[in-house]
Scaffold this motif. Structure first.
Motif, PDB file in Angstrom:
ATOM      1  N   LYS A 320       0.852  -1.190   0.000  1.00  0.00           N
ATOM      2  CA  LYS A 320       0.000   0.000   0.000  1.00  0.00           C
ATOM      3  C   LYS A 320       0.893   1.246   0.000  1.00  0.00           C
ATOM      4  O   LYS A 320       1.836   1.355   0.787  1.00  0.00           O
ATOM      5  CB  LYS A 320      -0.905   0.042   1.239  1.00  0.00           C
ATOM      6  N   ILE A 357      -7.179  -0.827   6.564  1.00  0.00           N
ATOM      7  CA  ILE A 357      -7.089  -1.943   5.604  1.00  0.00           C
ATOM      8  C   ILE A 357      -7.567  -3.232   6.262  1.00  0.00           C
ATOM      9  O   ILE A 357      -8.331  -4.009   5.676  1.00  0.00           O
ATOM     10  CB  ILE A 357      -5.636  -2.088   5.084  1.00  0.00           C
ATOM     11  N   GLY A 360     -11.248  -3.329   6.470  1.00  0.00           N
ATOM     12  CA  GLY A 360     -11.947  -3.302   5.184  1.00  0.00           C
ATOM     13  C   GLY A 360     -12.386  -1.923   4.757  1.00  0.00           C
ATOM     14  O   GLY A 360     -13.124  -1.779   3.773  1.00  0.00           O
ATOM     15  N   LYS A 363      -8.625  -0.421   0.719  1.00  0.00           N
ATOM     16  CA  LYS A 363      -8.121  -1.593   0.002  1.00  0.00           C
ATOM     17  C   LYS A 363      -6.601  -1.500  -0.149  1.00  0.00           C
ATOM     18  O   LYS A 363      -6.069  -0.428  -0.424  1.00  0.00           O
ATOM     19  CB  LYS A 363      -8.753  -1.685  -1.398  1.00  0.00           C
ATOM     20  N   THR A 368      -3.519  -9.959   0.004  1.00  0.00           N
ATOM     21  CA  THR A 368      -4.827 -10.400   0.516  1.00  0.00           C
ATOM     22  C   THR A 368      -4.831 -10.432   2.045  1.00  0.00           C
ATOM     23  O   THR A 368      -3.797 -10.604   2.687  1.00  0.00           O
ATOM     24  CB  THR A 368      -5.172 -11.820   0.008  1.00  0.00           C
TER      25      THR A 368
END
Length: 621
Positions: A320, A357, A360, A363, A368
């Motif tokens: 990220k 993140i 939720g 993103k 994952t």
């Protein structure tokens, strides 16, 4: 000690709510006092009253004449169009007024009163004001001095206001939650800053390490009265417990005697003599003591966490970033059952983004997150504090559940649950808009915990919570049968709650440290010391031989040394320009005379400053 502030018989109420009644306290030169009370007891109100920003019902507040006072408000405000640096000059003080006076004089033809102004500027050290402002802002990690105030976050604005207060170097500092919105490095810097010198201080903070290390006296507002403890926070805890035990013993003795006197009152005939009337009056005084309900805040919250399976969450190769700023860089982690993790790091390193993140709300760019089926999150976020202002406190909780299951067949009604979080029956039936900032935080925490989560994610839960609530929360989390992630700058809280740390160092560099914050700090200090020693062993050896135990420059001498280098260069340039002009043959008689007079002055100045520069360079070695 010189008295700075004396408060006598101060009373303040809002309608039927009495915050404090006939309280008296004083602050003397050099005293550093921490103010402690439950949320809603009037800490911020008291500071506002002292600072002259709020009225009071009765009593007197007297400051020493000509005392310079600096006040950091809990929620500071500045005109939006100001820049960061202008904001530091905004709240008037003698130095700022002097600088403005000097600027007006410079703009006025003939510069009237310049000599006097220059002398005052020198005396007030006004020349260093802007440099000092930038230095303190940098320590508080505000580096864009031209950024407008309207573009700052609430936390950045609080830090600008803190810098504004510190720069003026007032005789007496009043600080309302100064550590809110400071990361750990900034908090430790402020701690050291306030411990230096003879600073006089009255402060509200929930940071107990900060209280312990900075304050030499604690004042507590409890049950509308003031209690003073001549020592730091650790001493206060010990003596407060003694006070509680003594008060409880007094209530118990009064109850025993009350039962005897009550029987006498019932048996006594109505026609009583003088002695009987005296005993009757004493009975009513005794009744007041016996019927006291002393709440020491020592509540224990035991709640049932929902069952949580062996699979919690797995982060796999998370990335990220925001432009050039990396938050996560190939981050992978498997969370264990009943794990209690703390997250620390400087502001802007991505702690809150990581939490969002996980929840939720944001993103990742890639990678994952796999969350177990039995996981029930309880999320306390920095911006989740939203209530209907016109609702009653009890209704906010009852809208979620009328009854809260504690496990083992135990249950609490919504009202009983709120009492565990120090909401009195009167407060429960009050409207949300009447709550203080800390009380709202406490209510928000209630709404998170009462849903029986098995995985708590707490993002800065300690901001604006009082110390008594923090103690309740700490004990709850220590016994919590589930998983916990805490993002906090409260070192004491982290030490009490977490088993290990994720340390966000910036640009996606995240380290796992097996221990609490104090362990990490000790380890980091040892590591930094070893790195320094490893970097320059030869340099130190050479320096010792060369210096032959001579002293090093002081900070002031270092600044003078740097200034002299600059001034000598400027004087030599001026001398070269004059010599060139004198040889040009283009000067008028007046210019020739003027420059001829200036040349010997320059030579004297250059010689004088060069001698001083050589003296200082000898110290430097």
């Amino acid at each position: 000690m010189v008295p700075y502030l004396q408060i006598d018989g101060l009373t303040k109420s809002f309608g039927d709510l009495v915050l404090f009644n006939q309280i008296s306290l004083g602050v003397a030169e050099g005293q550093r006092i921490g103010l402690i009370a439950k949320n809603g007891s009037g800490k911020t109100t008291l500071l506002n009253i002292i600072a002259g920003k709020e009225g009071y019902d009765e009593g007197s507040i007297v400051f020493r004449r000509d005392l310079c006072v600096g006040y950091l408000e809990q929620d500071p405000h500045y005109p939006e169009e100001l820049t960061v640096l202008e904001a530091c000059f905004h709240h008037g003080n003698t130095t700022v007024q002097l600088i403005k006076e000097y600027e007006r004089c410079m703009e006025t033809e003939g510069n009237p009163g310049m000599e006097d102004l220059l002398a005052r500027m020198e005396h007030e050290k006004a020349w260093d004001y802007e440099r000092k402002a930038k230095q303190i802002l940098s320590q508080l990690k505000i580096r864009d001095f031209n950024q407008q105030v309207k573009h700052l976050s609430g936390g950045q604005l609080k830090r600008v206001a803190l810098a504004n207060v510190l720069i003026t170097e007032p005789d007496f500092l009043i600080l309302d939650e100064p550590t809110n919105h400071l990361d750990l490095d900034m908090t430790e810097w402020l701690e050291d800053y306030l411990r230096r010198g003879n600073i006089s201080l009255l402060m509200v903070t929930h940071d107990r390490y900060f209280l312990d290390r900075v304050c030499s006296e604690i004042i507590e507002i409890d049950n509308k009265q003031v209690y003073s403890y001549k020592g730091n926070y650790s001493y206060y805890l010990e003596k407060r417990q003694e006070r509680i035990e003594a008060t409880n013993a007094e209530i118990a003795r009064a109850n025993n005697l009350y039962r005897t006197e009550l029987e006498w009152m019932r048996r006594m005939p109505q026609a009583r003599g003088h002695k009987a009337r005296y005993r009757e009056e004493a009975f009513y005084e005794l009744e007041k003591v016996a019927k006291q309900r002393f709440n020491d805040g020592n509540v224990k919250l035991e709640m049932k966490a929902s069952y949580i399976g062996s699979k919690i969450f797995e982060a796999d190769h998370l990335y990220k970033s925001f432009g050039d700023l990396k938050i996560l860089d190939d981050f992978s982690y498997i969370f264990a059952r009943y794990e209690k993790m703390g997250i620390v790091g400087n502001n802007g390193t991505g702690k809150s983004t990581f939490i969002k993140i996980l929840m939720g709300e944001q993103k990742p760019d890639s990678g994952t997150i796999d969350i177990g089926e039995t996981v029930r999150f309880g999320y306390y976020s920095q911006d989740g504090l939203r209530f209907d202002e016109q609702m009653k406190v009890i209704d906010v909780v009852q809208d979620i559940a009328e009854v809260i299951e504690l496990g083992n067949g135990k249950r609490l009604t919504a009202s009983q649950f709120l009492q565990h979080f120090l909401f009195t029956p009167e407060t429960q039936h009050s409207y949300v808009y009447k709550l203080s900032g800390g009380e709202r935080r406490r209510l928000y925490l209630c709404t998170v915990l009462m849903r029986n989560p098995n995985f708590l994610v707490l993002d800065e839960p300690t901001n604006d919570l009082d110390i008594i609530t923090l103690q309740v929360l700490e004990e709850y989390l220590q016994n919590f049968k589930g998983c916990v992630i805490v993002v906090s700058h409260d070192r004491y809280f982290m030490d009490k709650v977490v088993d290990h740390l994720l340390v966000f160092k910036g640009q996606g560099d995240i380290r796992d440290f097996p221990g609490n914050y104090s362990d990490y700090r000790d380890w980091r200090e040892v590591k930094e010391q070893r790195e320094k020693e490893a970097e320059k062993p030869k340099e130190e050896k050479t320096a010792r031989v060369r210096l032959n135990d001579k002293r090093r420059m002081t900070f002031k001498e270092r600044k003078e040394y740097e200034r002299l280098e600059k001034e000598i260069g400027e004087l030599e340039q001026e001398k070269a320009d004059i010599e060139s002009a004198l040889c040009s043959g283009t000067l008028s008689v007046e210019e020739l005379t003027e420059k001829s007079k200036r040349l010997p002055e320059l030579n004297d100045l250059i010689d004088e400053k060069s001698m001083r520069w050589l003296e200082l360079s000898e110290i430097e070695g």
